[in-house]
Motif scaffolding. Structure first.
Motif, PDB file in Angstrom:
ATOM      1  N   LYS A   1       0.840  -1.193   0.000  1.00  0.00           N
ATOM      2  CA  LYS A   1       0.000   0.000   0.000  1.00  0.00           C
ATOM      3  C   LYS A   1       0.876   1.244   0.000  1.00  0.00           C
ATOM      4  CE  LYS A   1      -0.610  -0.217   5.047  1.00  0.00           C
ATOM      5  NZ  LYS A   1      -1.578  -0.280   6.156  1.00  0.00           N
ATOM      6  N   PHE A   2       0.267   2.327  -0.423  1.00  0.00           N
ATOM      7  CA  PHE A   2       0.906   3.640  -0.393  1.00  0.00           C
ATOM      8  C   PHE A   2      -0.133   4.621   0.141  1.00  0.00           C
ATOM      9  CE2 PHE A   2       1.784   7.801  -2.127  1.00  0.00           C
ATOM     10  CZ  PHE A   2       3.148   7.950  -1.955  1.00  0.00           C
ATOM     11  N   HIS A   3       0.222   5.403   1.181  1.00  0.00           N
ATOM     12  CA  HIS A   3      -0.747   6.364   1.685  1.00  0.00           C
ATOM     13  C   HIS A   3      -0.087   7.688   2.028  1.00  0.00           C
ATOM     14  CE1 HIS A   3      -0.325   4.435   5.954  1.00  0.00           C
ATOM     15  NE2 HIS A   3       0.565   3.924   5.156  1.00  0.00           N
TER      16      HIS A   3
ATOM     17  N   TRP B   1       3.787   7.472   3.272  1.00  0.00           N
ATOM     18  CA  TRP B   1       4.240   6.146   3.683  1.00  0.00           C
ATOM     19  C   TRP B   1       4.169   5.227   2.472  1.00  0.00           C
ATOM     20  CZ3 TRP B   1       0.714   8.993   6.537  1.00  0.00           C
ATOM     21  CH2 TRP B   1       1.108   9.373   7.819  1.00  0.00           C
ATOM     22  N   SER B   2       5.274   4.614   2.147  1.00  0.00           N
ATOM     23  CA  SER B   2       5.327   3.706   0.997  1.00  0.00           C
ATOM     24  C   SER B   2       5.727   2.317   1.475  1.00  0.00           C
ATOM     25  CB  SER B   2       6.332   4.232  -0.039  1.00  0.00           C
ATOM     26  OG  SER B   2       6.319   3.442  -1.205  1.00  0.00           O
ATOM     27  N   HIS B   3       4.758   1.376   1.454  1.00  0.00           N
ATOM     28  CA  HIS B   3       4.987   0.011   1.906  1.00  0.00           C
ATOM     29  C   HIS B   3       5.118  -0.880   0.671  1.00  0.00           C
ATOM     30  CE1 HIS B   3       3.676   0.816   6.158  1.00  0.00           C
ATOM     31  NE2 HIS B   3       3.056   1.803   5.542  1.00  0.00           N
TER      32      HIS B   3
ATOM     33  N   TYR C   1       6.551   9.328  -4.403  1.00  0.00           N
ATOM     34  CA  TYR C   1       5.747   8.168  -4.791  1.00  0.00           C
ATOM     35  C   TYR C   1       6.681   6.987  -4.991  1.00  0.00           C
ATOM     36  CZ  TYR C   1       2.327   5.143  -7.016  1.00  0.00           C
ATOM     37  OH  TYR C   1       1.491   4.094  -7.304  1.00  0.00           O
ATOM     38  N   CYS C   2       6.255   5.818  -4.506  1.00  0.00           N
ATOM     39  CA  CYS C   2       7.023   4.596  -4.600  1.00  0.00           C
ATOM     40  C   CYS C   2       8.348   4.773  -3.872  1.00  0.00           C
ATOM     41  CB  CYS C   2       7.231   4.203  -6.063  1.00  0.00           C
ATOM     42  SG  CYS C   2       8.024   2.589  -6.275  1.00  0.00           S
ATOM     43  N   GLU C   3       9.437   5.031  -4.598  1.00  0.00           N
ATOM     44  CA  GLU C   3      10.730   5.275  -3.986  1.00  0.00           C
ATOM     45  C   GLU C   3      11.405   6.528  -4.539  1.00  0.00           C
ATOM     46  OE1 GLU C   3      12.945   1.462  -2.605  1.00  0.00           O
ATOM     47  OE2 GLU C   3      12.292   1.029  -4.659  1.00  0.00           O
TER      48      GLU C   3
END
Length: 275
Positions: free
Chosen positions: A111-113, A142-144, A182-184
């Motif tokens: 997930k990304f929030h 938060w990028s999981h 976003y993402c990394e």
């Protein structure tokens, strides 16, 4: 490829009294993978890297909600807001090692929030000539991912002043975007300021705007945080940040003026009405 989705949306507002009000926005969107993300064709980037799509990608849901409280009394307007974004099983880039190559692919990550909190305010018209406004916001990302986790915090702000006297309008503004993540990949926010003047002569408006007059360079940074192929970029462009805008507008309303004058002269109205 075929997918069905249900995308509801809600908009609510409530006024407590003449000064206080609130509003709530919520929606669910379905994001489908693009054709390039689904294609499993290998594209050689260089001697060590290959770009490859993933035909097993699945659509994911984008949840968004925004709550705002607003205070408005006389010449003062203040707003406090919070917004939350959740991308469940988000499609993001996935880099992994395959033999002696690094594969740049895509995957449905956990997930990304994002949480966005902010305050904006406006005061005017002071002395019937001056209006001041500004805003500040804070973003937390938060990028999981499948094999990574990142948390990023960033601030953004804006201030603006408008001076109006008779037919003259003077404006000045400074704006700094919050960093985007976003993402990394982290991209630093852009900065911009301008000063502008506008003068009205009957139906003609003449305007002049100077964009970034006190800045001599444009700069941005990008930081890619991947553990296999991390890198940083810095962009510096000299003598291209400034720009001059000249505007000319003319309010053409001959037909309306002609009809209104005719009605006053003939004391009649030929327009059809709706009961």
């Amino acid at each position: 490829y075929e997918a069905w989705s249900f995308n509801p949306q809600i908009n609510l507002s409530y006024r407590f009294n003449k000064q206080w009000s609130t509003s709530l926005v919520g929606r669910i969107e379905t994001i489908n993978p693009s054709l390039s993300e689904l294609s499993a064709v290998d594209q050689l980037v260089d001697s060590l890297q290959i770009k490859r799509g993933n035909p097993d990608l699945k659509p994911y849901n984008h949840y968004y909600s925004r709550l705002r409280f607003n205070y408005n009394k006389g010449k003062v307007n203040v707003g406090l807001f919070g917004a939350y974004t959740l991308l469940d099983n988000a499609i993001m880039e996935h880099i992994y090692r395959e033999n002696d190559k690094f594969i740049h692919g895509y995957a449905n990550h956990n997930k990304f929030h994002k949480l966005n909190l902010g305050l904006n305010a406006r005061v005017g018209m002071l002395w019937d000539m001056l209006q001041l406004s500004g805003s500040i916001s804070h973003d937390t990302y938060w990028s999981h991912g499948i094999d990574f986790y990142h948390q990023v915090n960033s601030f953004g702000w804006e201030v603006q002043a408008d001076f109006m006297y008779k037919n003259l309008v003077l404006s000045a503004m400074y704006h700094r975007n919050a960093d985007f993540f976003y993402c990394e990949t982290l991209s630093t926010g852009e900065e911009m300021h301008y000063i502008a003047a506008q003068y009205r002569i009957k139906k003609v408006n003449l305007g002049l705007m100077l964009i970034n007059p006190f800045s001599k360079e444009y700069k941005r940074e990008e930081n890619y945080m991947n553990k296999f192929a991390g890198n940083k970029y810095r962009y510096n462009i000299d003598d291209t940040a400034c720009a001059i805008w000249a505007t000319l507008s003319w309010n053409v309303s001959f037909g309306r003026d002609y009809k209104s004058k005719s009605k006053r002269t003939n004391n009649s109205d030929s327009d059809s009405g709706v009961m």
